[in-house]
Design a protein around this motif. Structure first.
Motif, short mmCIF file in Angstrom:
data_model
loop_
_atom_site.label_atom_id
_atom_site.label_comp_id
_atom_site.label_asym_id
_atom_site.label_seq_id
_atom_site.Cartn_x
_atom_site.Cartn_y
_atom_site.Cartn_z
N PHE A 25 0.83 -1.20 0.00
CA PHE A 25 0.00 0.00 0.00
C PHE A 25 0.87 1.25 0.00
CE2 PHE A 25 -1.86 3.49 2.41
CZ PHE A 25 -2.97 3.76 1.64
N MET A 26 1.92 1.27 0.83
CA MET A 26 2.76 2.46 0.93
C MET A 26 3.46 2.77 -0.39
SD MET A 26 2.50 3.68 3.99
CE MET A 26 3.94 4.60 4.41
N PHE A 27 3.67 1.77 -1.22
CA PHE A 27 4.27 2.02 -2.52
C PHE A 27 3.23 2.24 -3.61
CE2 PHE A 27 6.11 0.68 -6.58
CZ PHE A 27 7.17 1.56 -6.64
N ALA A 28 2.18 1.42 -3.61
CA ALA A 28 1.22 1.43 -4.72
C ALA A 28 0.30 2.65 -4.69
CB ALA A 28 0.38 0.16 -4.70
N ALA A 29 -0.09 3.12 -3.52
CA ALA A 29 -1.04 4.25 -3.46
C ALA A 29 -0.46 5.51 -4.09
CB ALA A 29 -1.49 4.48 -2.03
N PRO A 30 0.73 5.98 -3.67
CA PRO A 30 1.25 7.18 -4.33
C PRO A 30 1.68 6.92 -5.79
CG PRO A 30 2.72 6.50 -2.55
CD PRO A 30 1.54 5.61 -2.51
N ALA A 31 2.16 5.71 -6.07
CA ALA A 31 2.59 5.42 -7.45
C ALA A 31 1.41 5.47 -8.41
CB ALA A 31 3.27 4.05 -7.51
#
Length: 106
Positions: A25-31
């Motif tokens: 989530f910490m990578f995919a949400a902003p990406a």
């Protein structure tokens, strides 16, 4: 998978999937939010820029929380979710049906 990770982390679940899903989530949400803003780039440039932007958002959130001595997992997940939501909101506002052609230039 990302939303499940955020919910598991915010709910203090003891599941072994909590860590990997929360990291996703910490990578995919902003990406994904940054990739939505960069519609005009070619696919490789879009992936590369959104991945770098996701890492930058995560690092800036972590650095800001450490600087003000307010480090917490829940706070980091919520902050990344809010920043990603605001970035996504800019895409939705830009493509609202009632806007004129002059407004869409920006």
């Amino acid at each position: 998978m990302g939303i499940v990770g955020a919910l598991l982390a915010l709910g203090d679940s003891g599941s072994p999937l909590r860590g990997p899903f929360a990291l996703f989530f910490m990578f995919a949400a902003p990406a994904s939010a940054i990739a939505a803003v960069l519609r005009g780039l070619d696919p490789f440039g879009r992936v590369l820029t959104s991945a770098a932007g996701a890492v930058a958002v995560d690092m800036l959130v972590a650095q800001g929380m450490l600087a003000v001595h307010r480090w917490s997992v829940d706070g980091g997940i919520i902050t990344v979710a809010v920043i990603s939501g605001l970035i996504s909101l800019s895409v939705f506002i830009r493509h609202m049906p009632g806007r004129t052609a002059a407004d869409k230039v920006v």
